[in-house]
Design a protein around this motif. Structure first.
Motif, PDB file in Angstrom:
ATOM      1  N   CYS A 286      -2.553 -20.553   2.727  1.00 31.46           N
ATOM      2  CA  CYS A 286      -3.709 -19.975   3.416  1.00 31.46           C
ATOM      3  C   CYS A 286      -3.477 -18.473   3.536  1.00 31.46           C
ATOM      4  CB  CYS A 286      -3.853 -20.600   4.806  1.00 31.46           C
ATOM      5  SG  CYS A 286      -5.286 -20.000   5.713  1.00 31.46           S
ATOM      6  N   THR A 287      -4.545 -17.713   3.373  1.00 28.92           N
ATOM      7  CA  THR A 287      -4.412 -16.249   3.421  1.00 28.92           C
ATOM      8  C   THR A 287      -5.092 -15.662   4.654  1.00 28.92           C
ATOM      9  OG1 THR A 287      -6.321 -16.253   1.981  1.00 28.92           O
ATOM     10  CG2 THR A 287      -4.195 -15.817   0.955  1.00 28.92           C
ATOM     11  N   ARG A 288      -5.551 -16.513   5.548  1.00 29.81           N
ATOM     12  CA  ARG A 288      -6.308 -16.028   6.717  1.00 29.81           C
ATOM     13  C   ARG A 288      -5.411 -15.305   7.719  1.00 29.81           C
ATOM     14  NH1 ARG A 288     -11.680 -15.457   6.475  1.00 29.81           N
ATOM     15  NH2 ARG A 288     -12.050 -16.369   4.450  1.00 29.81           N
TER      16      ARG A 288
ATOM     17  N   THR B 244       3.260 -21.906   4.183  1.00 33.30           N
ATOM     18  CA  THR B 244       2.809 -22.511   2.926  1.00 33.30           C
ATOM     19  C   THR B 244       2.288 -21.485   1.911  1.00 33.30           C
ATOM     20  OG1 THR B 244       0.632 -22.919   3.832  1.00 33.30           O
ATOM     21  CG2 THR B 244       2.200 -24.738   3.970  1.00 33.30           C
ATOM     22  N   ARG B 245       2.387 -20.188   2.220  1.00 32.20           N
ATOM     23  CA  ARG B 245       1.955 -19.192   1.226  1.00 32.20           C
ATOM     24  C   ARG B 245       2.791 -19.324  -0.032  1.00 32.20           C
ATOM     25  NH1 ARG B 245       0.286 -13.623   4.144  1.00 32.20           N
ATOM     26  NH2 ARG B 245      -1.024 -14.528   5.733  1.00 32.20           N
ATOM     27  N   PRO B 246       2.357 -18.973  -1.216  1.00 34.92           N
ATOM     28  CA  PRO B 246       1.031 -18.425  -1.556  1.00 34.92           C
ATOM     29  C   PRO B 246       0.011 -19.544  -1.799  1.00 34.92           C
ATOM     30  CG  PRO B 246       2.351 -18.562  -3.527  1.00 34.92           C
ATOM     31  CD  PRO B 246       3.220 -19.054  -2.395  1.00 34.92           C
TER      32      PRO B 246
ATOM     33  N   ASP C 279      -8.465 -11.463   5.909  1.00 35.28           N
ATOM     34  CA  ASP C 279      -8.005 -12.270   4.781  1.00 35.28           C
ATOM     35  C   ASP C 279      -7.415 -11.414   3.662  1.00 35.28           C
ATOM     36  OD1 ASP C 279      -7.707 -14.008   2.685  1.00 35.28           O
ATOM     37  OD2 ASP C 279      -9.660 -14.963   2.951  1.00 35.28           O
ATOM     38  N   CYS C 280      -6.197 -11.727   3.256  1.00 35.94           N
ATOM     39  CA  CYS C 280      -5.540 -10.893   2.247  1.00 35.94           C
ATOM     40  C   CYS C 280      -6.010 -11.202   0.827  1.00 35.94           C
ATOM     41  CB  CYS C 280      -4.025 -10.980   2.374  1.00 35.94           C
ATOM     42  SG  CYS C 280      -3.365 -12.637   2.266  1.00 35.94           S
ATOM     43  N   ARG C 281      -6.964 -12.109   0.668  1.00 38.00           N
ATOM     44  CA  ARG C 281      -7.523 -12.300  -0.681  1.00 38.00           C
ATOM     45  C   ARG C 281      -8.346 -11.090  -1.102  1.00 38.00           C
ATOM     46  NH1 ARG C 281      -9.150 -18.112  -2.738  1.00 38.00           N
ATOM     47  NH2 ARG C 281      -7.905 -19.405  -1.400  1.00 38.00           N
TER      48      ARG C 281
ATOM     49  N   GLY D 171      -7.345  -8.038  -0.514  1.00 34.83           N
ATOM     50  CA  GLY D 171      -6.387  -6.973  -0.819  1.00 34.83           C
ATOM     51  C   GLY D 171      -5.069  -7.333  -0.156  1.00 34.83           C
ATOM     52  N   CYS D 172      -4.009  -7.225  -0.901  1.00 40.31           N
ATOM     53  CA  CYS D 172      -2.711  -7.715  -0.429  1.00 40.31           C
ATOM     54  C   CYS D 172      -2.105  -6.789   0.628  1.00 40.31           C
ATOM     55  CB  CYS D 172      -1.782  -7.822  -1.632  1.00 40.31           C
ATOM     56  SG  CYS D 172      -0.115  -8.277  -1.209  1.00 40.31           S
ATOM     57  N   TYR D 173      -1.499  -7.349   1.651  1.00 38.69           N
ATOM     58  CA  TYR D 173      -0.820  -6.560   2.684  1.00 38.69           C
ATOM     59  C   TYR D 173       0.691  -6.524   2.480  1.00 38.69           C
ATOM     60  CZ  TYR D 173      -5.195  -7.129   5.251  1.00 38.69           C
ATOM     61  OH  TYR D 173      -6.498  -7.123   5.629  1.00 38.69           O
ATOM     62  N   ALA D 174       1.143  -7.012   1.359  1.00 36.78           N
ATOM     63  CA  ALA D 174       2.583  -7.012   1.048  1.00 36.78           C
ATOM     64  C   ALA D 174       3.397  -7.794   2.072  1.00 36.78           C
ATOM     65  CB  ALA D 174       3.111  -5.573   0.949  1.00 36.78           C
ATOM     66  N   CYS D 175       3.066  -9.068   2.212  1.00 36.91           N
ATOM     67  CA  CYS D 175       3.799  -9.875   3.190  1.00 36.91           C
ATOM     68  C   CYS D 175       5.190 -10.232   2.688  1.00 36.91           C
ATOM     69  CB  CYS D 175       3.023 -11.146   3.542  1.00 36.91           C
ATOM     70  SG  CYS D 175       2.992 -12.410   2.258  1.00 36.91           S
ATOM     71  N   GLY D 176       5.405 -10.100   1.382  1.00 32.61           N
ATOM     72  CA  GLY D 176       6.729 -10.392   0.843  1.00 32.61           C
ATOM     73  C   GLY D 176       6.727 -11.516  -0.181  1.00 32.61           C
ATOM     74  N   ILE D 177       5.659 -12.291  -0.203  1.00 32.47           N
ATOM     75  CA  ILE D 177       5.595 -13.459  -1.095  1.00 32.47           C
ATOM     76  C   ILE D 177       5.689 -13.051  -2.573  1.00 32.47           C
ATOM     77  CG2 ILE D 177       3.873 -15.107  -2.007  1.00 32.47           C
ATOM     78  CD1 ILE D 177       5.343 -16.277   0.349  1.00 32.47           C
ATOM     79  N   LEU D 178       4.969 -11.991  -2.930  1.00 35.16           N
ATOM     80  CA  LEU D 178       4.916 -11.658  -4.362  1.00 35.16           C
ATOM     81  C   LEU D 178       6.272 -11.222  -4.910  1.00 35.16           C
ATOM     82  CD1 LEU D 178       1.366 -10.158  -4.859  1.00 35.16           C
ATOM     83  CD2 LEU D 178       2.224 -12.423  -5.398  1.00 35.16           C
ATOM     84  N   PRO D 179       6.956 -10.256  -4.286  1.00 32.65           N
ATOM     85  CA  PRO D 179       8.283  -9.923  -4.831  1.00 32.65           C
ATOM     86  C   PRO D 179       9.255 -11.096  -4.770  1.00 32.65           C
ATOM     87  CG  PRO D 179       7.819  -8.674  -2.815  1.00 32.65           C
ATOM     88  CD  PRO D 179       6.554  -9.355  -3.216  1.00 32.65           C
TER      89      PRO D 179
ATOM     90  N   LYS E 140      -3.913 -16.043  -6.661  1.00 28.98           N
ATOM     91  CA  LYS E 140      -4.976 -15.492  -5.818  1.00 28.98           C
ATOM     92  C   LYS E 140      -4.485 -14.339  -4.944  1.00 28.98           C
ATOM     93  CE  LYS E 140      -7.358 -18.850  -7.399  1.00 28.98           C
ATOM     94  NZ  LYS E 140      -8.081 -18.545  -8.610  1.00 28.98           N
ATOM     95  N   CYS E 141      -3.305 -13.822  -5.228  1.00 29.64           N
ATOM     96  CA  CYS E 141      -2.864 -12.649  -4.479  1.00 29.64           C
ATOM     97  C   CYS E 141      -3.365 -11.426  -5.237  1.00 29.64           C
ATOM     98  CB  CYS E 141      -1.338 -12.602  -4.372  1.00 29.64           C
ATOM     99  SG  CYS E 141      -0.645 -13.882  -3.332  1.00 29.64           S
ATOM    100  N   PRO E 142      -4.326 -10.699  -4.672  1.00 27.91           N
ATOM    101  CA  PRO E 142      -4.896  -9.543  -5.373  1.00 27.91           C
ATOM    102  C   PRO E 142      -3.964  -8.331  -5.250  1.00 27.91           C
ATOM    103  CG  PRO E 142      -5.907  -9.796  -3.238  1.00 27.91           C
ATOM    104  CD  PRO E 142      -4.892 -10.884  -3.344  1.00 27.91           C
ATOM    105  N   PRO E 143      -4.331  -7.197  -5.898  1.00 24.48           N
ATOM    106  CA  PRO E 143      -3.468  -6.009  -5.796  1.00 24.48           C
ATOM    107  C   PRO E 143      -3.301  -5.564  -4.347  1.00 24.48           C
ATOM    108  CG  PRO E 143      -5.182  -5.724  -7.437  1.00 24.48           C
ATOM    109  CD  PRO E 143      -5.497  -6.990  -6.728  1.00 24.48           C
TER     110      PRO E 143
HETATM  111  S1  SF4 Z   1       1.528 -11.466  -1.092  1.00 27.14           S
HETATM  112 FE1  SF4 Z   1      -0.268 -10.322  -0.333  1.00 27.14          FE
HETATM  113  S2  SF4 Z   1      -2.071 -11.502  -0.955  1.00 27.14           S
HETATM  114 FE2  SF4 Z   1      -0.247 -12.828  -1.226  1.00 27.14          FE
HETATM  115  S3  SF4 Z   1      -0.111 -13.973   0.673  1.00 27.14           S
HETATM  116 FE3  SF4 Z   1       1.140 -12.150   0.989  1.00 27.14          FE
HETATM  117  S4  SF4 Z   1      -0.241 -10.596   1.888  1.00 27.14           S
HETATM  118 FE4  SF4 Z   1      -1.497 -12.248   1.072  1.00 27.14          FE
END
Ligand code: SF4
Length: 633
Positions: free
Chosen positions: A276-278, A289-291, A597-599, A601-609, A623-626
């Motif tokens: 959930c991205t809310r 449970t992200r992403p 909602d981070c869909r 625009g991403c807030y850099a929560c850490g999931i992507l790296p 679904k994680c946008p730039p």
């Molecule tokens: S990486 Fe960015 S878009 Fe993905 S869940 Fe985290 S904040 Fe949201």
């Protein structure tokens, strides 16, 4: 083992014949349902018992259990069977007849399995785990178990803070189980062939990503009782344990076991999306449970078709944390109409956002209006909804309720929480005012048939969320707030339900607890605590006595505002979302600032790296946008 003699399945079956007619709902204990899988015990190498530590009626609706049952049984070299907590009448009989807890499929005692896997979605199941180990004639403390005993593992959302249960469980699975269970089985088979010690099995398991073996770590505390750090005592164990995720949602199970008795959900559960991205700040599931991972529409339709055929159910639940956020929700509803409109299939779509689009979706699905329409604003003032990051305007909420009534629903269920950080009595009074406003709107549109059900729970700060630092509201405040609601939310067409505050505290102690709580859990169980999730079974005296005997203060775990610099007992569990991000979000909440909602625009929560290599390898966007340019604004 404590048992003098292990009973054979035949002996268990014979004794059951005299017991089952004397207990409530014998079908809870008999197995033999449609779609259960019974494999040949002798010719299958590895035996796993999946245990849900509450009664059958609840455990059979657990999707995680159904997924693992299906996946393990697909392997030729392993079998999975089921066991649940016996209700108190059955437990008395089991003990009186010296019958160990057994699996439903083949009636083997739990102690005969190689692996026992507990599902722990919530903390109030902990004493039941101890009771089940005891009913299985197994040692409760993991350090007392050896090679002859099954390996005891546990997974589920509560184990994102495994520490309170660390002394009882040999290995925790952190995160999603679909892939890691296969690795556990492979490691176990290899270890068994090697004839090495149990310590060697544990160290091999600790090398699997997402596995936490608590006996390889020692906890240290400061003199004031706060947690200092976890010291690694085994070189090969990792310093932090990263949660496991699956890159794609694997094919959904469809051959669900069909119980003979009524269970909490009598429907086909299909997970349409995970994550959930809310960013609701109180929501543990939303953070851990992200992403976001979505299942394709065609796969959902195919699964519904196969599951209806395999089970005969005529109800389907399309599950996710926020169903209207599923990218293809409109297409999915269209496809469902195209395939199933003539088949009397009822489709439920829980967890819808508060917007008129949700009403359109329910309308398009032809959802029955009998059960009412559920909305979860969680708080009644915009200020409070900003603090918890569920920013819906009151105007939108009222517009949605109007659309619900105008489309023929006469019952609306409203879910609220009290005890949020910074909540005042005015915010609680607003729950009364808003509910009454919805009621009078309903009276105008649907007349005397209108029913408003207000359900109020108490906020519990959960680990790995932006509110992990906050103190639980005081007992006096909660009682005052509940009293206000009970006094003012009464009357014709209005119903209020609430959770007793003691249930809240029990979950609150355990969810942000440390290893020292093992002694409290053990003593509470010794003093008779079990079925703590059941209002009529919970024994708070046993818990208070256990705290007193352990020399620990319950308030230390609940009513203490934790300094921003404090180390947490769960800091070694890495959910991918950084602690720094959670802290920043907590500070925003104190300023009443939201983080939409981070869909968008991403807030850099850490999931992507964190999962970058997995993402690259599988070519996914999740679904994680730039990144948002003003990510910290
Ligand atoms: S990486 Fe960015 S878009 Fe993905 S869940 Fe985290 S904040 Fe949201």
């Amino acid at each position: 083992m404590k048992a003098e003699k292990v009973l054979t399945p035949q002996m268990i079956q014979t004794r059951l014949l005299s017991i089952l007619p004397t207990v409530q709902k014998p079908a809870r204990y008999s197995g033999g349902e449609l779609n259960q899988i019974v494999k040949d015990w002798q010719s299958t190498l590895l035996h796993i018992c999946l245990v849900f530590p509450d009664i059958y009626d609840i455990g059979m609706s657990n999707l995680g259990l159904a997924i693992l049952y299906d996946l393990i049984n697909q392997r030729a070299d392993a079998l999975a069977e089921r066991a649940f907590a016996p209700w108190v009448d059955m437990e008395t009989k089991l003990r009186a007849y010296q019958l160990p807890l057994y699996s439903l499929e083949t009636k083997h005692p739990l102690s005969e399995f190689d692996i026992i896997g507990f599902s722990l979605p919530y903390e109030s199941l902990y004493t039941n785990v101890l009771n089940i180990l005891d009913l299985a004639n197994l040692e409760i403390w993991s350090e007392k178990r050896d090679e002859q005993h099954p390996l005891i593992i546990a997974g589920g959302h509560a184990t994102y803070n495994p520490e309170p249960m660390a002394a009882f469980i040999d290995a925790f699975v952190i995160g999603e189980g679909e892939e890691v269970i296969q690795e556990i089985i492979d490691v176990f088979q290899d270890w068994r062939k090697s004839g090495a010690s149990r310590a060697s099995l544990l160290s091999r398991l600790a090398r699997i990503d997402g596995i936490y073996v608590p006996s390889f770590y020692k906890a240290h505390y400061y003199l004031d009782g706060t947690f200092s750090h976890l010291e690694k005592t085994e070189e090969s164990a990792p310093s932090t344990i990263s949660k496991r995720i699956v890159a794609h949602l694997p094919p959904a199970p469809y051959r669900f076991i069909v119980p003979y008795i009524e269970t909490v959900h009598e429907r086909i559960p299909i997970e349409i999306m995970r994550g959930c991205t809310r960013g609701c700040r109180f929501c543990h599931a939303g953070m851990v449970t992200r992403p976001i991972r979505e299942r394709p529409v065609s796969e959902i339709i195919e699964t519904i078709q196969k599951a209806v055929q395999a089970t005969g159910y005529n109800e389907v639940g399309l599950l996710s944390l926020s169903s209207s956020d599923y990218t293809h929700i409109a297409d999915l509803v269209k496809e469902i109409q195209a395939h199933f409109s003539s088949s009397h299939l009822s489709i439920s779509l829980p967890s819808l956002r508060i917007e008129t689009f949700s009403v359109e979706l329910m309308q398009a699905l032809g959802t029955t209006r009998r059960g009412g329409f559920t909305l979860a604003p969680e708080a009644a003032t915009e200020r409070m909804r900003n603090i918890i990051n569920k920013p819906i305007s009151t105007q939108d909420l009222l517009q949605t309720t109007q659309a619900i009534f105008e489309n023929g629903w006469s019952t609306i269920k409203l879910y609220f929480m009290i005890g949020h950080p910074l909540e005042t009595l005015a915010d609680v009074q607003a729950i009364v005012d808003l509910s009454r406003e919805v009621l009078s709107m309903g009276r105008k549109i649907v007349g005397h048939r209108v029913q408003i059900h207000v359900s109020v729970s108490t906020f519990i700060p959960k680990p790995h969320t932006p509110f992990q630092w906050v103190a639980c509201d005081s007992t006096e405040n909660i009682e005052t707030k509940l009293h206000l609601l009970q006094h003012n939310l009464r009357g014709k067409n209005l119903k209020l339900t609430w959770n007793p505050s003691e249930a809240t505290f029990l979950e609150a102690w355990l969810s942000r607890g440390d290893r020292r709580l093992a002694q409290v859990i053990y003593l509470a169980w010794k003093h008779g605590a079990k079925f703590d999730a059941w209002n009529d079974q919970r024994k708070m005296d046993a818990w208070y006595q256990a705290f007193a005997e352990s020399g620990l203060q319950p308030e230390f775990y609940t009513h203490r505002l934790r300094p921003l610099t404090e180390a947490f007992p769960w800091d070694h569990i890495d959910i991918g979302v950084r602690k720094k991000y959670l802290l920043q979000d907590y500070q925003r909440s104190l300023q009443e600032q939201t983080r939409p909602d981070c869909r968008q625009g991403c807030y850099a929560c850490g999931i992507l790296p964190k999962y970058n290599s997995l993402r690259r390898e599988k070519g996914l966007t999740w679904k994680c946008p730039p990144l948002k340019i003003h990510s910290t604004a």
